[in-house]
Design an enzyme around this catalytic site. Structure first.
Site, PDB file in Angstrom:
ATOM      1  N   HIS A   1      10.283   7.487 -19.360  1.00  0.00           N
ATOM      2  CA  HIS A   1      11.301   7.634 -17.825  1.00  0.00           C
ATOM      3  C   HIS A   1      11.416   6.057 -16.758  1.00  0.00           C
ATOM      4  CE1 HIS A   1      11.984  12.367 -17.749  1.00  0.00           C
ATOM      5  NE2 HIS A   1      11.415  11.655 -18.908  1.00  0.00           N
TER       6      HIS A   1
ATOM      7  N   CYS B   1      -7.375  -2.371 -10.092  1.00  0.00           N
ATOM      8  CA  CYS B   1      -7.827  -2.577  -8.962  1.00  0.00           C
ATOM      9  C   CYS B   1      -8.447  -0.901  -8.304  1.00  0.00           C
ATOM     10  CB  CYS B   1      -7.061  -3.369  -7.920  1.00  0.00           C
ATOM     11  SG  CYS B   1      -5.849  -1.971  -7.462  1.00  0.00           S
TER      12      CYS B   1
ATOM     13  N   THR C   1      -7.354   0.991  -6.150  1.00  0.00           N
ATOM     14  CA  THR C   1      -6.860   1.938  -7.279  1.00  0.00           C
ATOM     15  C   THR C   1      -5.715   2.183  -7.734  1.00  0.00           C
ATOM     16  OG1 THR C   1      -5.290   0.674  -4.764  1.00  0.00           O
ATOM     17  CG2 THR C   1      -6.865   3.120  -4.242  1.00  0.00           C
TER      18      THR C   1
ATOM     19  N   HIS D   1      17.076   7.650 -20.410  1.00  0.00           N
ATOM     20  CA  HIS D   1      17.087   6.542 -19.312  1.00  0.00           C
ATOM     21  C   HIS D   1      17.297   5.021 -18.405  1.00  0.00           C
ATOM     22  CE1 HIS D   1      14.730   9.908 -17.441  1.00  0.00           C
ATOM     23  NE2 HIS D   1      14.465  10.445 -18.895  1.00  0.00           N
TER      24      HIS D   1
ATOM     25  N   ASP E   1      -9.348  -6.884 -10.370  1.00  0.00           N
ATOM     26  CA  ASP E   1      -9.850  -7.516  -9.259  1.00  0.00           C
ATOM     27  C   ASP E   1     -11.601  -7.337  -9.440  1.00  0.00           C
ATOM     28  OD1 ASP E   1     -10.036  -5.281  -8.094  1.00  0.00           O
ATOM     29  OD2 ASP E   1      -9.101  -5.434  -5.584  1.00  0.00           O
TER      30      ASP E   1
HETATM   31  C1  RB5 Z   1     -11.116  -4.089  -2.708  1.00  0.00           C
HETATM   32  O1  RB5 Z   1     -11.207  -3.756  -2.300  1.00  0.00           O
HETATM   33  C2  RB5 Z   1      -9.724  -3.071  -2.814  1.00  0.00           C
HETATM   34  O2  RB5 Z   1      -8.583  -3.173  -1.197  1.00  0.00           O
HETATM   35  C3  RB5 Z   1      -8.422  -3.184  -4.189  1.00  0.00           C
HETATM   36  O3  RB5 Z   1      -9.158  -2.994  -5.435  1.00  0.00           O
HETATM   37  C4  RB5 Z   1      -7.077  -2.027  -4.104  1.00  0.00           C
HETATM   38  O4  RB5 Z   1      -7.594  -0.807  -4.478  1.00  0.00           O
HETATM   39  C5  RB5 Z   1      -6.635  -2.542  -3.352  1.00  0.00           C
HETATM   40  O5  RB5 Z   1      -4.834  -1.336  -3.901  1.00  0.00           O
END
Ligand code: RB5
Length: 146
Positions: A98, A65, A67, A132, A8
């Protein structure tokens, strides 16, 4: 290896770096978007890459993305996908060994460029450990409602 990648807006810049890195290493990388830092919805890209992996258009997937959390949650809704949220060399390697992960997800905001390259290398260089397999089969059975 033929690898599908998606991100994203929060992962777009890291995606660009990883595509360049993997291409220089001789991999064929299919870019499923996004194409800029304009805001988009990560599930759309998790779905596209997940389906590409399941349909064997690519051999493995990488999702980025902010995180990696949203991408991993969304990709795991595609039947046949085992998407692992990874954050370092060890988790990336174990995701393959695994968990037989066919997609890895990580964060453009939580992992540096160097950490991301280490993660990608660790995952791609690892091999599924057959010991596994029965656990992975149990996950597949859950998808079938068994
Ligand atoms: C976008 O702001 C953020 O929420 C997205 O990139 C992601 O981290 C969601 O898990």
């Amino acid at each position: 290896m033929k690898i599908g990648i998606g991100a994203d807006h929060a992962g777009f810049n890291r995606k660009t770096e990883i595509i360049e890195y993997l291409t220089l290493k001789g991999h064929e990388v299919v870019d499923y978007g996004t194409t800029s830092v304009d805001r988009v919805d990560y599930p759309d890209y998790a779905k596209i890459v997940g389906e590409a992996v399941v349909n064997k258009e690519v051999e493995a997937g990488i999702l980025i993305c902010g995180t990696g959390i949203g991408m991993s949650i969304a990709a795991n809704k595609v039947e046949g996908i085992r998407a692992a949220l990874v954050y370092d060399e060890l988790t990336a390697r174990l995701a393959k060994e695994h968990n037989h992960a066919n997609i890895i997800a990580f964060g453009g905001r939580t992992q540096s460029a160097l950490e991301s390259k280490v993660i990608v290398d660790a995952y791609l260089n690892a091999h599924k450990e057959p010991r596994h397999s029965n656990r992975v089969e149990k996950i597949a059975n859950m998808e079938k409602g068994e």
